[in-house]
Each structure stands twice: as structure tokens, then as C-alpha cells.
Design a protein around this motif. Structure first.
Motif, PDB file in Angstrom:
ATOM      1  N   PHE A  31     -38.878  26.185   5.268  1.00 27.08           N
ATOM      2  CA  PHE A  31     -40.108  26.111   4.486  1.00 27.08           C
ATOM      3  C   PHE A  31     -40.161  24.780   3.746  1.00 27.08           C
ATOM      4  O   PHE A  31     -41.146  24.064   3.777  1.00 27.08           O
ATOM      5  CB  PHE A  31     -40.145  27.288   3.511  1.00 27.08           C
ATOM      6  CG  PHE A  31     -41.298  27.263   2.566  1.00 27.08           C
ATOM      7  CD1 PHE A  31     -41.138  26.788   1.278  1.00 27.08           C
ATOM      8  CD2 PHE A  31     -42.541  27.731   2.937  1.00 27.08           C
ATOM      9  CE1 PHE A  31     -42.193  26.770   0.383  1.00 27.08           C
ATOM     10  CE2 PHE A  31     -43.603  27.722   2.052  1.00 27.08           C
ATOM     11  CZ  PHE A  31     -43.429  27.237   0.771  1.00 27.08           C
ATOM     12  N   TYR A 251     -45.843  36.814   0.687  1.00 29.15           N
ATOM     13  CA  TYR A 251     -47.149  37.330   1.094  1.00 29.15           C
ATOM     14  C   TYR A 251     -48.045  37.448  -0.134  1.00 29.15           C
ATOM     15  O   TYR A 251     -47.586  37.754  -1.235  1.00 29.15           O
ATOM     16  CB  TYR A 251     -47.022  38.705   1.748  1.00 29.15           C
ATOM     17  CG  TYR A 251     -46.491  38.701   3.168  1.00 29.15           C
ATOM     18  CD1 TYR A 251     -46.335  39.900   3.863  1.00 29.15           C
ATOM     19  CD2 TYR A 251     -46.150  37.525   3.817  1.00 29.15           C
ATOM     20  CE1 TYR A 251     -45.848  39.928   5.157  1.00 29.15           C
ATOM     21  CE2 TYR A 251     -45.659  37.540   5.116  1.00 29.15           C
ATOM     22  CZ  TYR A 251     -45.512  38.744   5.781  1.00 29.15           C
ATOM     23  OH  TYR A 251     -45.032  38.777   7.062  1.00 29.15           O
TER      24      TYR A 251
ATOM     25  N   GLY B  61     -45.119  25.689   7.411  1.00 24.74           N
ATOM     26  CA  GLY B  61     -44.914  26.887   6.605  1.00 24.74           C
ATOM     27  C   GLY B  61     -43.568  27.546   6.834  1.00 24.74           C
ATOM     28  O   GLY B  61     -43.081  28.283   5.998  1.00 24.74           O
ATOM     29  N   TRP B  63     -42.485  30.018   8.334  1.00 24.15           N
ATOM     30  CA  TRP B  63     -42.563  31.413   8.784  1.00 24.15           C
ATOM     31  C   TRP B  63     -43.932  31.931   8.372  1.00 24.15           C
ATOM     32  O   TRP B  63     -44.699  31.234   7.697  1.00 24.15           O
ATOM     33  CB  TRP B  63     -41.426  32.259   8.186  1.00 24.15           C
ATOM     34  CG  TRP B  63     -41.610  32.604   6.747  1.00 24.15           C
ATOM     35  CD1 TRP B  63     -41.653  31.742   5.699  1.00 24.15           C
ATOM     36  CD2 TRP B  63     -41.793  33.918   6.194  1.00 24.15           C
ATOM     37  NE1 TRP B  63     -41.848  32.415   4.525  1.00 24.15           N
ATOM     38  CE2 TRP B  63     -41.936  33.763   4.794  1.00 24.15           C
ATOM     39  CE3 TRP B  63     -41.836  35.201   6.739  1.00 24.15           C
ATOM     40  CZ2 TRP B  63     -42.130  34.841   3.939  1.00 24.15           C
ATOM     41  CZ3 TRP B  63     -42.031  36.269   5.875  1.00 24.15           C
ATOM     42  CH2 TRP B  63     -42.175  36.089   4.494  1.00 24.15           C
ATOM     43  N   GLY B  65     -45.060  34.045   6.215  1.00 28.57           N
ATOM     44  CA  GLY B  65     -45.381  34.104   4.792  1.00 28.57           C
ATOM     45  C   GLY B  65     -45.738  32.737   4.225  1.00 28.57           C
ATOM     46  O   GLY B  65     -46.716  32.583   3.494  1.00 28.57           O
ATOM     47  N   GLY B  66     -44.943  31.724   4.583  1.00 28.94           N
ATOM     48  CA  GLY B  66     -45.229  30.373   4.113  1.00 28.94           C
ATOM     49  C   GLY B  66     -46.519  29.839   4.716  1.00 28.94           C
ATOM     50  O   GLY B  66     -47.309  29.178   4.043  1.00 28.94           O
ATOM     51  N   THR B  68     -49.157  31.528   5.745  1.00 30.95           N
ATOM     52  CA  THR B  68     -50.365  32.120   5.163  1.00 30.95           C
ATOM     53  C   THR B  68     -50.644  31.506   3.791  1.00 30.95           C
ATOM     54  O   THR B  68     -51.799  31.334   3.413  1.00 30.95           O
ATOM     55  CB  THR B  68     -50.260  33.658   5.041  1.00 30.95           C
ATOM     56  OG1 THR B  68     -49.079  34.005   4.321  1.00 30.95           O
ATOM     57  CG2 THR B  68     -50.223  34.312   6.417  1.00 30.95           C
ATOM     58  N   GLN B  69     -49.586  31.171   3.054  1.00 26.06           N
ATOM     59  CA  GLN B  69     -49.809  30.523   1.758  1.00 26.06           C
ATOM     60  C   GLN B  69     -50.495  29.173   1.930  1.00 26.06           C
ATOM     61  O   GLN B  69     -51.462  28.859   1.225  1.00 26.06           O
ATOM     62  CB  GLN B  69     -48.486  30.345   1.014  1.00 26.06           C
ATOM     63  CG  GLN B  69     -47.943  31.617   0.398  1.00 26.06           C
ATOM     64  CD  GLN B  69     -46.785  31.357  -0.559  1.00 26.06           C
ATOM     65  OE1 GLN B  69     -46.317  30.233  -0.672  1.00 26.06           O
ATOM     66  NE2 GLN B  69     -46.334  32.386  -1.233  1.00 26.06           N
TER      67      GLN B  69
END
Lengths: 257, 207
Positions: A31, A251, B61, B63, B65-66, B68-69
Motif C-alpha cells: 500500500f 473499507y 492501492g 489491495w 481496501g486501499g 477503494t479508498q
């Protein structure tokens, strides 16, 4: 032990949540790597791109903003579309953070649902008592954050009816669900009171199977799939924000449709 | 040797091709689009819209979750800046002057000229027909991408919008295809800008 009250130390829990958020985020290095790699972009020009936390803070700020926007957009009277029987997706997909064979095995004879927080009637509920509640059926589309969707048929009690039965304080902000698969999530009260939000005991005309959340799940057609908790063991009404399992990883909390 | 006054006079006579508002929104849009596309591809990989995945090298991102942020952060930037760009384009008459008319015969002629290296770049304030087609097309694709994006973000609250595209699954596919069109434009646009460096300078300095 299934269904027993789960004593918690709030301070310790808060600390553990923060630690978990910082250390356990999946692929966190990746990330940050991606964030740093885009350091020249305008959107990041105000951030210290060497510190991945800066991009992370910005993204969480935007996610919180999106929570507020979505709360404003939420119309408590707007119903999700309902479908005919012929539209039902069979077989319905399994989805959880663990594999299907790891779904908890719960003995219905021993089960009881705990009510905690701001509810006058906090006696535990047996399955027979829950099954006796007035029920309704919906055939709606489940939408997963991954992008797939499937149409299912769920039967149970309107959650607003259940909240009335336990004399819940519906002026509280949140309802939190703690589940026997170690899953936690929480929702806003307006969504809890939405007429299609359902405490579900039957799926596709049969008792809710283990893979889909036996003995009960919360069906919320106005939220993404991960906000529909399964194997619910405790329901807490309150004003403390408890986030949730996937929310801890990043999320968006509201994740409304 | 021209006198300094004459030089300044010469510079002053070069007309402004791109007003400040166009330049600023252009670069903001560019950054937002790149973030939207890269994070969107990561989201696509979680459950591919079409039966293929894309290389991690062009996703953002790390993954789902990242991603979508990033996606839901950049969408506000793109909608705001894009709206300003389009509102100015229509309101000032700039789009009408620069993007119209688009005649098929002119497009074909200009493609031929470009291929045979006879396309003129002397006057950057006049777009050739290929440019007009590309720029109008990407605005249309952007419009579709935003509408389908809102439809799959809020299929219940924006039900009327979502129903325009069929159902959730169909809206998702259209969203992906609109993104493909924008990505294709991006590649062509960057190649063209690199081939004509003064057009890039004009989008930075205005002249």
C-alpha cells in the motif's frame, strides 16, 4: 463459549484496535509502496510522501467525508428493488474472510442472543423466541465490495420491529454486531430502522444454513455485503463508534448502496 | 539583434491559447483520472469485469481496501474539477469554437495528413479534426464513466440513474468500458503531446 456475555476492557480494547489497525493491515507495505511511487501527483503534493502514513491519513479523512456524504444521501424511505422468485441466484455464493469449512458450528439448543447497551429489555433470546417473531420475506440483490452481486431470498423479523421489542433507544447513533465467527461490524441507526433491514432466520425457504450465517444474520439490502453480519451472537445499541472487522483494514464504514 | 523592447512586444503579441482555468483543471483532471484508472484496475482485479486481470504495476492501492479508498477520494476531485472544466468550456463558448464542427471527411483527411507527416502544428489555437474528435470523445466517455460510477456506488439511492443502465452488473461493465476509452485517449494524447512539445508548453504556460 458461544452466546455468553463477552466482558471487555474498553481501554485495552481501544489500544488493541489501534495496534491492530497499524500493524495488521494486509499488504500494508505494498500500500505504502504504491503511494510513494505516485509522489509526483498533484493530489499528494501536500503530503510527505516518504511517510506512507500521510497518504493513509488523507485517505482516511476522505473516507470519513464519504461516510458523512452517504449518511446525507441515505433516504430512510427508499426501498431497494425487489425481484421475482425466478431471478434468484442458485447456488448463492459463500463469502467470508475464512473458508466455508471454517464457518462456526452452533448448537441451537445452547444458543442465545445477547442484547447490550441502550435497551431496556436486555434479556437473552432463545432461537424459539426469535422464530416466533413476526416475519417477512424479501428477494433482493446482495452486492459485494469486490463487485459481484447475487439475488437471494431472506426471511425474518424486521429489525426495527425487533428494536421496538427490546425497547432500544433508537436515538442512539449505532448498532454493533458481535458474531460467533469473530466478526464485528456496526451500522448507523437510520439504516437499522430501514424497513428492509432484517434479522434473518430463513434463507431461500429453509432455516438459514451454516454457510450463510446460522442461526441468524442481518440482511441489509441498502449496504454492501460485508456490512451484513452473520452468526450474530450479540447486538449492542449505543453511541460508541466500534467500526468493524473490514473497516479496521480500510473499507469505508458507511458503505451504503 | 532585436532590442529588448521589441522582444517584449513580440512576446506580448502571442495570443493566450489556454486560459488559466483550463490549464489548472486540465492538470487536476489528469492527476485524478490517473488515480481513478489505476485504483479502478485494482478493484477490477478483485472480481474481473471481463475475463482478464491487469498487471499490478499499473494498479494503485495495494489491495481492494486501499484501492477503494483511493477511488472514492479521487472521485470528488475529478467530479469537481471536471465540472468546472466542462462548465467553462460550454459557458465561454470555448468548446463550440475549438471542438466544432467535426466532419467525417475532415477527420479522414487529417488522419491521412498525420500519417504522412503533413499535419500542420503551426497554430496551436486551432485543433485539427482528429483532436476535435478525441477531445469531444473523452469528455463524453468521462460523462458516462461518472454516471455509471454513481449508479454502481448508489444503486438504491440513485435507482433511476442505475435503471438507465439496465442493472448493477451491466452498469459495472459500462463503467469499465468507459474507463478503457479514457485510458486509450490518455495514451494517444500523451504520445501526441510528446510529439509536439510546444503544445505541452502551451498547456503549462498558456502560450
Amino acid at each position: 463459549m458461544f452466546g455468553k456475555t463477552r466482558p471487555r476492557d474498553k481501554d485495552a480494547e481501544t489500544i488493541m484496535k489501534e495496534v491492530a489497525r497499524r500493524l495488521d493491515m494486509p499488504n500494508r507495505r505494498l500500500f505504502i509502496r504504491n503511494a510513494v511511487g505516485l509522489g509526483s501527483l498533484t493530489l499528494l503534493s501536500g503530503c510527505d510522501v516518504v511517510d506512507g502514513f500521510s497518504a493513509e491519513r488523507m485517505l482516511r479523512t476522505m473516507s470519513d467525508f464519504n461516510d458523512k456524504v452517504q449518511a446525507l444521501l441515505f433516504d430512510p424511505n427508499k426501498l431497494a428493488r425487489e425481484y421475482p422468485e425466478s431471478a434468484i441466484t442458485r447456488p448463492f455464493p459463500f463469502n467470508a474472510y475464512y473458508s466455508e469449512d471454517k464457518a462456526p458450528i452452533i448448537d441451537p439448543a445452547d444458543f442465545h442472543l445477547d442484547i447490550t447497551g441502550l435497551a431496556e429489555n436486555n434479556k437473552p433470546w432463545t432461537l424459539d423466541e426469535l422464530y416466533a417473531l413476526p416475519r417477512f420475506t424479501q428477494i433482493t440483490r446482495h452486492i459485494c465490495i469486490e463487485g459481484w452481486s447475487a439475488i437471494g431470498k431472506w426471511t425474518g423479523v424486521r429489525f426495527s420491529e425487533f428494536l421496538a421489542r427490546i425497547s432500544a433507544d433508537t436515538s442512539a447513533k449505532y448498532v454493533t454486531f458481535r458474531c460467533d465467527d469473530n466478526f464485528v461490524t456496526s451500522i448507523d441507526m437510520p439504516t437499522a430502522l430501514h424497513p428492509q433491514t432484517q434479522l434473518t432466520f430463513w434463507f431461500d425457504g429453509e432455516v438459514l444454513p451454516r454457510k450463510y450465517g446460522f442461526p441468524m444474520k442481518l440482511r441489509i439490502p441498502t449496504k454492501l455485503g460485508f456490512k451484513n453480519p452473520k452468526h450474530i451472537g450479540e447486538i449492542e445499541i449505543g453511541n460508541d463508534f466500534n467500526g468493524g472487522y473490514w473497516e479496521t483494514y480500510g473499507y469505508n464504514w458507511f458503505s451504503g448502496l | 539583434m532585436a532590442s529588448p523592447a521589441a522582444t517584449a512586444g513580440a512576446l506580448a503579441r502571442r495570443p493566450l491559447i489556454h486560459p488559466l482555468i483550463v490549464r489548472v483543471t486540465h492538470w487536476i483532471n489528469a492527476a485524478a483520472i490517473i488515480i481513478m484508472v489505476m485504483s479502478g484496475l485494482e478493484i477490477h482485479n478483485a472480481y474481473p469485469t471481463l475475463p482478464f486481470k491487469v498487471s499490478r504495476a499499473i494498479t494503485l492501492g495495494g489491495w481492494l481496501g486501499g484501492a477503494t479508498q483511493w477511488h472514492f477520494a479521487a472521485m470528488w476531485v475529478l467530479m469537481t474539477s471536471g465540472l468546472i472544466y466542462v462548465a467553462y468550456g460550454f459557458g465561454s463558448g470555448r468548446f463550440k469554437r475549438k471542438f466544432w464542427p467535426i466532419r467525417p471527411s475532415d477527420v479522414v483527411a487529417d488522419i491521412r495528413a498525420a500519417v504522412s507527416r503533413r499535419l500542420s502544428h503551426d497554430d496551436l489555437s486551432i485543433y485539427n479534426s482528429v483532436q476535435r474528435l478525441l477531445y469531444s470523445g473523452v469528455i463524453l466517455a468521462g460523462f458516462v464513466a461518472i454516471l455509471t460510477g454513481l449508479a454502481i456506488w448508489k444503486p438504491v439511492q440513485f435507482q433511476l440513474l442505475a435503471n438507465m443502465f439496465g442493472d448493477f452488473d451491466q452498469a459495472r461493465i459500462i463503467h469499465f468500458l468507459a474507463m478503457c476509452a479514457i485510458a486509450l485517449f490518455l495514451v494517444i494524447h500523451v504520445v501526441m503531446a510528446v510529439a509536439v512539445p510546444k503544445s505541452l508548453r502551451a498547456m503549462i504556460g498558456g502560450r
